[in-house]
Scaffold this motif. Structure first.
Motif, short mmCIF file in Angstrom:
data_model
loop_
_atom_site.label_atom_id
_atom_site.label_comp_id
_atom_site.label_asym_id
_atom_site.label_seq_id
_atom_site.Cartn_x
_atom_site.Cartn_y
_atom_site.Cartn_z
N SER A 80 -2.24 7.57 -4.36
CA SER A 80 -1.28 6.49 -4.57
C SER A 80 0.10 7.04 -4.85
O SER A 80 0.27 8.13 -5.37
CB SER A 80 -1.74 5.58 -5.72
OG SER A 80 -1.63 6.25 -6.95
N ASN A 84 2.43 2.67 -2.27
CA ASN A 84 1.24 2.76 -1.42
C ASN A 84 0.03 3.17 -2.24
O ASN A 84 0.13 4.01 -3.12
CB ASN A 84 1.44 3.80 -0.32
CG ASN A 84 2.62 3.48 0.54
OD1 ASN A 84 2.68 2.43 1.16
ND2 ASN A 84 3.59 4.38 0.59
N VAL A 86 -4.23 4.11 -1.44
CA VAL A 86 -5.40 4.23 -0.57
C VAL A 86 -6.61 4.32 -1.50
O VAL A 86 -6.65 5.17 -2.38
CB VAL A 86 -5.31 5.47 0.33
CG1 VAL A 86 -6.59 5.63 1.14
CG2 VAL A 86 -4.11 5.39 1.24
N TYR A 115 -6.13 0.10 2.25
CA TYR A 115 -4.74 0.54 2.12
C TYR A 115 -3.94 -0.64 1.58
O TYR A 115 -4.05 -1.76 2.09
CB TYR A 115 -4.18 0.98 3.47
CG TYR A 115 -2.70 1.22 3.45
CD1 TYR A 115 -2.16 2.34 2.81
CD2 TYR A 115 -1.82 0.33 4.06
CE1 TYR A 115 -0.79 2.55 2.79
CE2 TYR A 115 -0.45 0.54 4.05
CZ TYR A 115 0.05 1.65 3.41
OH TYR A 115 1.40 1.87 3.37
N ARG A 117 0.02 -1.81 0.50
CA ARG A 117 1.45 -1.52 0.53
C ARG A 117 2.14 -2.59 -0.29
O ARG A 117 2.09 -3.78 0.02
CB ARG A 117 1.97 -1.54 1.97
CG ARG A 117 3.45 -1.49 2.12
CD ARG A 117 4.02 -0.16 1.77
NE ARG A 117 5.48 -0.20 1.94
CZ ARG A 117 6.26 0.78 1.65
NH1 ARG A 117 5.76 1.90 1.19
NH2 ARG A 117 7.56 0.67 1.82
#
Length: 172
Positions: A80, A84, A86, A115, A117
């Motif tokens: 991270s 962002n 993951v 994921y 964002r």
């Protein structure tokens, strides 16, 4: 075998060193065969989260969005940054098709990757992209009765094994 253990230890070290979101999240995710509404909350560690979800799907024979699904997801942030994340996750739930031909509540198990964002200055909004594998299978019986004939068949209901979904998350 040593490579697998090394890979697992490496992923765990990445997971425990990641900066994860510290917010609750309401999410809406859509794929070609289901729509989910979820509530996500951090669990024991700052990078471990749990999510409860409910939704509708269209994976039985009538091809309408009238099936019911519910379950929980538990995930760990593998990587991270400030914008962002993951995460790796595991899923357990139930998928209940709604039709007049059979009843087959299928248990659902799976795993995947997500994921996230974050959008905006305060990270209130986010875009979610999820992919993974799920397993759900249930045998069912269909019966037909008439005055001269009685027929009973056994069939199998299967949930689509691969999924890919896109969604929106509101963080608070």
């Amino acid at each position: 075998m040593k490579r697998r253990v090394f890979g697992l230890v490496f992923m765990l070290l990445l997971a425990f060193g990641a900066k994860a979101q510290k917010m609750n999240q309401l999410s809406l995710q859509f794929s070609y065969n289901q729509l989910e509404l979820g509530y996500q909350r951090n669990l024991l560690f700052h990078n471990m989260w749990g999510e409860a979800f409910v939704g509708i799907g269209n994976q039985d024979i009538n091809s309408r969005f009238d099936d019911f699904l519910a379950g929980v997801r538990v995930g760990v942030s593998a990587f991270s940054t400030e914008k962002n994340v993951v995460a790796l996750n595991a899923v357990a739930g139930v998928y209940i098709p709604n039709n007049s031909y059979y009843n087959a509540a299928a248990p659902l198990l799976g795993g995947g990757i997500r994921y996230v964002r974050f959008i905006g200055r305060q990270n209130r909004h986010s875009v979610l992209i999820s992919a993974g594998y799920q397993y759900g299978k249930r045998e069912y019986k269909q019966e037909y009765h008439s005055e001269a004939l009685q027929v009973e068949t056994i069939g199998v209901f299967k949930v689509a094994p691969l999924y890919f979904s896109v969604g929106y998350g509101f963080n608070f």
